[in-house]
Design a protein around this motif. Structure first.
Motif, PDB file in Angstrom:
ATOM      1  N   UNK A  82      -8.913   6.997  -3.139  1.00  0.00           N
ATOM      2  CA  UNK A  82     -10.075   7.706  -2.623  1.00  0.00           C
ATOM      3  C   UNK A  82     -11.061   6.790  -1.906  1.00  0.00           C
ATOM      4  N   UNK A  83     -10.932   5.472  -2.091  1.00  0.00           N
ATOM      5  CA  UNK A  83     -11.824   4.523  -1.428  1.00  0.00           C
ATOM      6  C   UNK A  83     -11.054   3.237  -1.127  1.00  0.00           C
ATOM      7  N   UNK A  84     -10.502   3.106   0.072  1.00  0.00           N
ATOM      8  CA  UNK A  84      -9.689   1.926   0.391  1.00  0.00           C
ATOM      9  C   UNK A  84     -10.439   0.605   0.235  1.00  0.00           C
ATOM     10  N   UNK A  85     -11.763   0.623   0.311  1.00  0.00           N
ATOM     11  CA  UNK A  85     -12.537  -0.619   0.253  1.00  0.00           C
ATOM     12  C   UNK A  85     -12.441  -1.312  -1.100  1.00  0.00           C
TER      13      UNK A  85
ATOM     14  N   UNK B 296       1.393  10.348  -6.742  1.00  0.00           N
ATOM     15  CA  UNK B 296       1.161  11.677  -7.287  1.00  0.00           C
ATOM     16  C   UNK B 296      -0.282  12.036  -7.529  1.00  0.00           C
ATOM     17  N   UNK B 297      -1.148  11.070  -7.843  1.00  0.00           N
ATOM     18  CA  UNK B 297      -2.523  11.402  -8.210  1.00  0.00           C
ATOM     19  C   UNK B 297      -3.348  11.854  -7.011  1.00  0.00           C
ATOM     20  N   UNK B 298      -3.462  11.010  -5.995  1.00  0.00           N
ATOM     21  CA  UNK B 298      -4.270  11.352  -4.836  1.00  0.00           C
ATOM     22  C   UNK B 298      -3.647  12.482  -4.033  1.00  0.00           C
ATOM     23  N   UNK B 299      -2.330  12.441  -3.847  1.00  0.00           N
ATOM     24  CA  UNK B 299      -1.663  13.475  -3.054  1.00  0.00           C
ATOM     25  C   UNK B 299      -1.371  14.727  -3.881  1.00  0.00           C
TER      26      UNK B 299
END
Length: 326
Positions: free
Chosen positions: A168-171, A191-194
């Protein structure tokens, strides 16, 4: 509490058997999985009659490498992060510490690994296993803190970093540090984010020499044709990824407001879950199950209760009524 739902989320069938089916459909808030999954296209080509060609697996790893921001040679796809964690732990071996509380698997990756609390200067002299962001308390270490941990690693002392909730936050990710020389392995979950945990897809990022040994353990066809096709298309869907990152933050903020209106202030969080601490955690869990809402209690932390994101407005309304004794 020693029931299955106290040691992992998603035990909905067990909860139904124990608490009954209820009048209304059950809402499962016990996981940290995106309730708005990537929409698998109806016309996505999946050849169920053939083993997946090696080139298709390479295309998946290439698509994931662009998403993670690393070279493809540093990416190995695995049939779920759980398997990747366990196999990598066997390869690394030696003595280790795992930061707790966190995933149960972390304590089982390397035989003899001992639990340690995070105190800002976690155990040196051994391989270190931790999650960032952490589950279930959402503890987040800044990249500079993790870089310092890497800097202090001696020969054979790895940093094994579980970034299952980093999408959710690439940084916040340490993927830019992956190289041939750093003693760093990063584990990423699809599986979690998608929102498609049933696909059973994950990735290990690290030095090519370690990934080669990992591939040797996985064998010739580590992933199904469906997992390869879905993963490749999803990682290339930049518009959905950007929109989902915004949506998850907005949905989590709404959950915060709901919990606070009901008298519960989250003590830990990431965009896919919120953790509260209350002396009435057990009674609150029971009350929510009577409303056919499953949350995530913890056997070793009886005052904790974790909430995943409600999937829609109707679920939000039901949760708020149940939190307010309605």
């Amino acid at each position: 509490m020693s029931d299955i739902w106290t040691w992992h989320g998603g035990a909905l069938d067990a909860a139904k058997r124990h608490f009954g089916t209820g009048v209304e459909p059950w809402i499962d808030l016990s996981t940290g999985i995106n309730p708005h999954p990537w929409p698998v296209p109806d016309d996505l080509a999946i050849d169920w009659q053939r083993l997946p060609e090696p080139e298709l697996l390479q295309q998946l790893e290439a698509a994931a490498s662009v998403y993670f921001g690393v070279a493809a040679e540093h990416v190995c796809a695995v049939p779920g992060t759980e398997i990747g964690l366990r196999l990598a732990g066997r390869l690394i071996g030696g003595s280790a510490h795992h930061v707790a509380p966190s995933y149960r698997t972390h304590g089982e990756m390397i035989a003899g690994s001992t639990a340690t609390e995070w105190d800002g200067d976690a155990q040196s002299g051994q391989t270190l296993i931790l999650a960032n962001p952490n589950n279930p308390d959402g503890r987040l270490l800044k990249p500079e803190q993790l870089s310092e941990l890497l800097r202090t690693r001696a020969d054979g002392q790895w940093l094994l970093l579980d970034e299952a909730f980093a999408d959710s936050d690439p940084a916040i990710s340490m993927t830019p540090m992956v190289s041939e020389t750093e003693l760093l392995l990063i584990f990423r979950s699809f599986g979690k984010f998608f929102g498609l945990a049933g696909v059973r897809l994950g990735f290990v990022l690290g030095p090519p020499s370690i990934l080669a040994a990992l591939r040797a353990q996985l064998g010739a066809w580590p992933l199904s044709t469906a997992a390869i096709a879905i993963g490749t298309a999803a990682y290339r869907d930049r518009d959905w990824i950007a929109a989902t990152r915004r949506r998850l933050h907005d949905d989590a903020a709404r959950l915060d407001l709901m919990l606070e209106r009901s008298g519960y202030r989250p003590i830990g969080h990431c965009p896919l879950f919120r953790l509260i601490e209350t002396e009435e955690a057990q009674s609150l869990f029971d009350r929510l199950t009577r409303a056919s809402i499953l949350t995530r209690p913890f056997a070793d932390q009886p005052h904790w209760l974790r909430f995943g994101l409600p999937p829609d407005q109707a679920a939000q309304a039901r949760l708020e009524r149940a939190l307010g004794h309605g």
